[in-house]
Design an enzyme around this catalytic site. Structure first.
Site, PDB file in Angstrom:
ATOM      1  CG  ASN A  87      13.336 -32.275  13.484  1.00 57.21           C
ATOM      2  OD1 ASN A  87      14.015 -32.101  14.497  1.00 57.21           O
ATOM      3  ND2 ASN A  87      12.525 -31.339  13.000  1.00 57.21           N
ATOM      4  CE  LYS A  96       9.229 -31.700  14.636  1.00 57.30           C
ATOM      5  NZ  LYS A  96       7.886 -31.272  14.277  1.00 57.30           N
ATOM      6  CG  HIS A 105      11.248 -27.353  11.288  1.00 56.15           C
ATOM      7  ND1 HIS A 105      10.063 -27.055  11.906  1.00 56.15           N
ATOM      8  CD2 HIS A 105      11.189 -28.675  10.987  1.00 56.15           C
ATOM      9  CE1 HIS A 105       9.320 -28.156  11.990  1.00 56.15           C
ATOM     10  NE2 HIS A 105       9.986 -29.157  11.435  1.00 56.15           N
ATOM     11  CD  GLU A 130       8.032 -27.754  14.921  1.00 51.62           C
ATOM     12  OE1 GLU A 130       9.142 -28.082  15.364  1.00 51.62           O
ATOM     13  OE2 GLU A 130       7.146 -28.589  14.622  1.00 51.62           O
ATOM     14  CD  GLU A 143       9.182 -30.896   7.790  1.00 52.38           C
ATOM     15  OE1 GLU A 143       9.256 -32.064   8.164  1.00 52.38           O
ATOM     16  OE2 GLU A 143       9.428 -29.938   8.531  1.00 52.38           O
ATOM     17  N   GLY A 195       2.712 -32.948  12.877  1.00 53.79           N
ATOM     18  CA  GLY A 195       2.190 -33.345  14.189  1.00 53.79           C
ATOM     19  C   GLY A 195       0.675 -33.455  14.251  1.00 53.79           C
TER      20      GLY A 195
END
Ligand code: 13P
Length: 250
Positions: free
Chosen positions: A9, A11, A94, A96, A164, A170
């Site tokens: 991914n 991003k 996701h 995010e 996840e 991160g």
């Protein structure tokens, strides 16, 4: 042969030059027979990456999609558009997007259904936040999120679930291998409960792990019980690191 999915991914990274260089470097790498790999560039680089991937074993995916087929939805991209651009996969839900765009599990479920309708394989993301992990309510949280995000007719559709943990993304932190297996088993039990034929090979649901996967920890994560692959963020932007992760799945 145990199939492992290695998904990258990107991003909001990968303008033209970076996208081409990164894709060419990955394409040059010999993908082991048991590995299914895909890269997920931003929308604007899908076409250029698709043209680099022609004749390679690497598939293309997008990072999000609309739940709508088409119409007055300014700024949105439909699953038919993604299929036409050469995508095989699309990430939905996701964390995010759930956090930054307020996406509910209900919307994620509709996005997954739109993906399946267009012939794409949705990669449905779920995972607890740090509060849920620390208070010990993470299995309940993940169970609810998974059930609410699953496409209807899940039993006859092909999709991937990505576990996840939000706090692992991160951050350089990962759950222990036992903790990863615990969650993957919980998710798998929901699938066999909800989907009587999920164990059938043609519709077997892969459950992959994502969150601070690096060449240093990929081998042991990939070897853990219940882990069918990894969804890689940061390390998928460096061809050498991503290829090492692919290699560790062999
Ligand atoms: P990192 O690998 O950078 O932690 O990102 C994980 C992720 O969010 C993949 O979707």
């Amino acid at each position: 042969m145990t199939i492992k999915h290695i998904l990258g991914n990107w991003k909001m990274h990968g303008q033209k030059k970076q996208a081409i260089e990164l894709t060419q470097a990955i394409v040059a790498f010999k993908i082991p027979e048991n590995v299914k790999t895909a890269v997920f560039p931003p929308f604007t680089s899908l076409h250029i990456v698709a043209s680099e991937l022609i004749a390679s074993k690497i598939a293309l995916g997008a990072q999000d999609c609309s739940n709508e087929i088409g119409g007055a939805f300014t700024g949105d991209i439909s699953t038919l558009m993604l299929a036409e651009a050469g995508c095989k996969y699309v990430i939905v839900g996701h964390s995010e997007r759930r956090a930054q765009h307020n996406e509910s599990s209900e919307l994620v479920k509709h996005k997954a259904e739109a993906a399946i309708s267009a012939g794409l394989i949705p990669v449905i993301c779920v995972g607890e936040n740090i509060g849920e992990r620390e208070s010990g309510t993470y299995l309940q949280a993940i169970t609810k999120q998974t059930k609410d995000s699953l496409p209807s007719l899940a039993h006859s559709s092909k999709f991937i679930i990505a576990y996840e943990p939000v706090w692992a993304i991160g951050s350089g932190k990962t759950p222990s291998l036992a903790e990863i297996t615990e969650v993957h088993k919980t998710i798998a039990s929901l699938l066999s409960y909800d989907t009587s034929v999920a164990k059938h090979d043609a519709v077997k649901t892969a459950i992959v792990y994502g969150g601070s996967v690096k060449p240093e920890n990929a081998r042991e994560i990939l070897a853990s019980e219940g882990v069918d692959g990894v969804l890689v963020g940061g390390a998928s932007l460096k061809a050498e690191e991503f290829c090492k992760i692919i290699e560790s799945a062999a």
